[in-house]
Design a protein around this motif. Sequence first.
Motif, PDB file in Angstrom:
ATOM      1  N   LEU A 283       0.912  -1.089   0.226  1.00  0.00           N
ATOM      2  CA  LEU A 283      -0.071   0.009   0.194  1.00  0.00           C
ATOM      3  C   LEU A 283       0.891   1.090  -0.015  1.00  0.00           C
ATOM      4  CD1 LEU A 283      -2.645  -1.146   2.676  1.00  0.00           C
ATOM      5  CD2 LEU A 283      -2.910  -1.021   0.260  1.00  0.00           C
ATOM      6  N   SER A 284       0.270   2.151  -0.511  1.00  0.00           N
ATOM      7  CA  SER A 284       1.177   3.665  -0.617  1.00  0.00           C
ATOM      8  C   SER A 284       0.971   4.324   0.967  1.00  0.00           C
ATOM      9  CB  SER A 284       0.485   4.521  -1.701  1.00  0.00           C
ATOM     10  OG  SER A 284      -0.851   5.045  -0.997  1.00  0.00           O
ATOM     11  N   PRO A 285       2.222   5.005   1.000  1.00  0.00           N
ATOM     12  CA  PRO A 285       2.399   5.732   2.251  1.00  0.00           C
ATOM     13  C   PRO A 285       1.219   6.561   2.385  1.00  0.00           C
ATOM     14  CG  PRO A 285       4.576   5.921   0.767  1.00  0.00           C
ATOM     15  CD  PRO A 285       3.557   5.175   0.024  1.00  0.00           C
ATOM     16  N   GLU A 286       0.788   7.132   1.463  1.00  0.00           N
ATOM     17  CA  GLU A 286      -0.569   8.101   1.759  1.00  0.00           C
ATOM     18  C   GLU A 286      -1.604   7.157   2.172  1.00  0.00           C
ATOM     19  OE1 GLU A 286       2.123   9.722  -1.161  1.00  0.00           O
ATOM     20  OE2 GLU A 286       1.249   7.954  -1.123  1.00  0.00           O
ATOM     21  N   PHE A 287      -1.912   6.125   1.594  1.00  0.00           N
ATOM     22  CA  PHE A 287      -2.949   5.071   2.238  1.00  0.00           C
ATOM     23  C   PHE A 287      -2.878   4.657   3.539  1.00  0.00           C
ATOM     24  CE2 PHE A 287      -5.405   1.204   3.130  1.00  0.00           C
ATOM     25  CZ  PHE A 287      -6.623   1.380   2.327  1.00  0.00           C
ATOM     26  N   ILE A 288      -1.425   4.445   3.942  1.00  0.00           N
ATOM     27  CA  ILE A 288      -1.070   4.000   5.255  1.00  0.00           C
ATOM     28  C   ILE A 288      -1.013   5.088   6.202  1.00  0.00           C
ATOM     29  CG2 ILE A 288       1.026   3.585   6.731  1.00  0.00           C
ATOM     30  CD1 ILE A 288       1.844   1.728   4.158  1.00  0.00           C
ATOM     31  N   GLU A 289      -0.792   6.347   5.711  1.00  0.00           N
ATOM     32  CA  GLU A 289      -0.882   7.508   6.745  1.00  0.00           C
ATOM     33  C   GLU A 289      -2.284   7.652   7.142  1.00  0.00           C
ATOM     34  OE1 GLU A 289       0.238  10.495   9.320  1.00  0.00           O
ATOM     35  OE2 GLU A 289       1.449   8.903   8.414  1.00  0.00           O
ATOM     36  N   ARG A 290      -3.258   7.696   5.943  1.00  0.00           N
ATOM     37  CA  ARG A 290      -4.578   7.799   6.429  1.00  0.00           C
ATOM     38  C   ARG A 290      -5.295   6.938   7.487  1.00  0.00           C
ATOM     39  NH1 ARG A 290      -8.342   9.895   2.661  1.00  0.00           N
ATOM     40  NH2 ARG A 290     -10.645   9.626   3.458  1.00  0.00           N
ATOM     41  N   TYR A 291      -4.811   5.768   7.698  1.00  0.00           N
ATOM     42  CA  TYR A 291      -5.064   4.660   8.705  1.00  0.00           C
ATOM     43  C   TYR A 291      -3.975   4.385   9.620  1.00  0.00           C
ATOM     44  CZ  TYR A 291      -8.981   4.495   5.190  1.00  0.00           C
ATOM     45  OH  TYR A 291      -9.842   4.482   4.303  1.00  0.00           O
ATOM     46  N   LYS A 292      -3.267   5.362  10.006  1.00  0.00           N
ATOM     47  CA  LYS A 292      -2.181   5.314  10.764  1.00  0.00           C
ATOM     48  C   LYS A 292      -2.508   4.646  12.080  1.00  0.00           C
ATOM     49  CE  LYS A 292       1.657   7.961  12.976  1.00  0.00           C
ATOM     50  NZ  LYS A 292       2.148   9.255  13.099  1.00  0.00           N
TER      51      LYS A 292
ATOM     52  N   ILE B  45      10.334 -21.391  12.976  1.00  0.00           N
ATOM     53  CA  ILE B  45       9.411 -20.910  11.902  1.00  0.00           C
ATOM     54  C   ILE B  45       8.708 -20.021  12.814  1.00  0.00           C
ATOM     55  CG2 ILE B  45       7.469 -21.059  10.359  1.00  0.00           C
ATOM     56  CD1 ILE B  45       9.882 -21.510   8.714  1.00  0.00           C
ATOM     57  N   GLY B  46       8.595 -18.747  12.240  1.00  0.00           N
ATOM     58  CA  GLY B  46       7.698 -17.664  13.136  1.00  0.00           C
ATOM     59  C   GLY B  46       6.841 -16.809  12.105  1.00  0.00           C
ATOM     60  N   ALA B  47       6.169 -16.141  13.091  1.00  0.00           N
ATOM     61  CA  ALA B  47       5.264 -15.219  12.204  1.00  0.00           C
ATOM     62  C   ALA B  47       4.963 -13.923  13.283  1.00  0.00           C
ATOM     63  CB  ALA B  47       3.746 -15.900  12.129  1.00  0.00           C
ATOM     64  N   THR B  48       4.790 -12.860  12.395  1.00  0.00           N
ATOM     65  CA  THR B  48       4.771 -11.632  13.364  1.00  0.00           C
ATOM     66  C   THR B  48       3.791 -10.907  12.856  1.00  0.00           C
ATOM     67  OG1 THR B  48       7.273 -11.517  13.048  1.00  0.00           O
ATOM     68  CG2 THR B  48       6.005  -9.411  13.580  1.00  0.00           C
ATOM     69  N   ALA B  49       3.096 -10.256  13.812  1.00  0.00           N
ATOM     70  CA  ALA B  49       1.882  -9.295  13.492  1.00  0.00           C
ATOM     71  C   ALA B  49       2.108  -7.845  13.835  1.00  0.00           C
ATOM     72  CB  ALA B  49       0.656  -9.427  14.373  1.00  0.00           C
ATOM     73  N   HIS B  50       2.101  -6.942  13.193  1.00  0.00           N
ATOM     74  CA  HIS B  50       2.571  -5.587  13.498  1.00  0.00           C
ATOM     75  C   HIS B  50       1.486  -4.595  12.732  1.00  0.00           C
ATOM     76  CE1 HIS B  50       4.026  -5.007   9.197  1.00  0.00           C
ATOM     77  NE2 HIS B  50       4.276  -6.371   9.319  1.00  0.00           N
ATOM     78  N   TYR B  51       1.880  -3.297  13.182  1.00  0.00           N
ATOM     79  CA  TYR B  51       1.124  -2.319  12.394  1.00  0.00           C
ATOM     80  C   TYR B  51       1.987  -1.848  11.274  1.00  0.00           C
ATOM     81  CZ  TYR B  51      -1.713  -1.469  16.620  1.00  0.00           C
ATOM     82  OH  TYR B  51      -2.798  -1.688  17.729  1.00  0.00           O
ATOM     83  N   VAL B  52       1.300  -1.607  10.158  1.00  0.00           N
ATOM     84  CA  VAL B  52       1.761  -1.227   8.913  1.00  0.00           C
ATOM     85  C   VAL B  52       2.202   0.287   8.900  1.00  0.00           C
ATOM     86  CG1 VAL B  52       1.326  -0.943   6.533  1.00  0.00           C
ATOM     87  CG2 VAL B  52       0.356  -2.830   7.706  1.00  0.00           C
ATOM     88  N   THR B  53       3.296   0.422   8.690  1.00  0.00           N
ATOM     89  CA  THR B  53       3.909   1.609   8.494  1.00  0.00           C
ATOM     90  C   THR B  53       4.683   1.712   6.932  1.00  0.00           C
ATOM     91  OG1 THR B  53       6.349   1.201   9.259  1.00  0.00           O
ATOM     92  CG2 THR B  53       4.386   2.223  10.727  1.00  0.00           C
ATOM     93  N   SER B  54       5.176   2.878   6.477  1.00  0.00           N
ATOM     94  CA  SER B  54       5.664   3.104   5.106  1.00  0.00           C
ATOM     95  C   SER B  54       7.046   2.190   5.035  1.00  0.00           C
ATOM     96  CB  SER B  54       5.850   4.668   4.733  1.00  0.00           C
ATOM     97  OG  SER B  54       6.641   5.049   5.931  1.00  0.00           O
TER      98      SER B  54
END
Length: 278
Positions: free
Chosen positions: A169-178, A209-218
Amino acid sequence: MNNSVLIAHTKDRVGVTSELTSLIADGGCNIEHLDHFLDHESYQFFIRIVFDPSNEVHDAIHRYFNAHPDMHYELHLPNQRQKMAIFVSKMDHAMMELILRVRAGEIPVEISMVISNHDTHRDLVEQFGIRFHHVPFNKEIKARAEQQMIDLLDGQADFIVLARYMQILSPEFIERYKFKIINIHHSFLPAFIGAKPYAQAYDRGVKLIGATAHYVTSELDGGPIIQQDVLRVNHRYTKDELVVVGRHVENRVLADAVMWHANHKVLVHGNKTIVLGV
């Protein structure tokens, strides 16, 4: 949740916990749960209080924080179910884990829609009574696709979960839903960032083997981590077998992260999260 939830953070000072709990107790409300944390490097203090609802206490809390503008807070009232939108591509396991857990009452949200860049899962999703939207997505039409998704989400989603949505996703989209977009990455970050992490793990002969849940940033796969877990493997596992066992870890980790977010347990502090009440 049938209780009210107060989450706050501030520069640490003596008496903050006492002041907040006294507000609640003086209003005749019982505190069901309290958790707090002090970051000794930044001296930021974080607190989460779950208490019996009361309009009088709610008003007192708002007055208190209005008189302390340096303190940051959120007050969540009972039975306010957030609306969650799920983004998915071809792999449906993480999406289905969330749908089934919501139906079972384990995650207190409403799934308002599923958006996918493929039309593959329409019948599967709609049989649960969930709206499905096919929004094609590639570099050439990215801006138009994101605007279409914004139009769909407007007023219909409080947060977004990327359940193996394999588009950037674009940085603009991500910032909209920070800090309102949760992603599941099929690797124990910061190892194996980007595409095909299971293949990268196999080539390195990993034993976990692992997995990570995180908030999306740019920053690709670099946002604040909410939850992680691992599963032990060995040299006998093929690439395909790593994928299969990895899905189980992904499902568990993503469900935990969404549950914590939905129950107002996650506070972002810089590029880290403070998860209270778990």
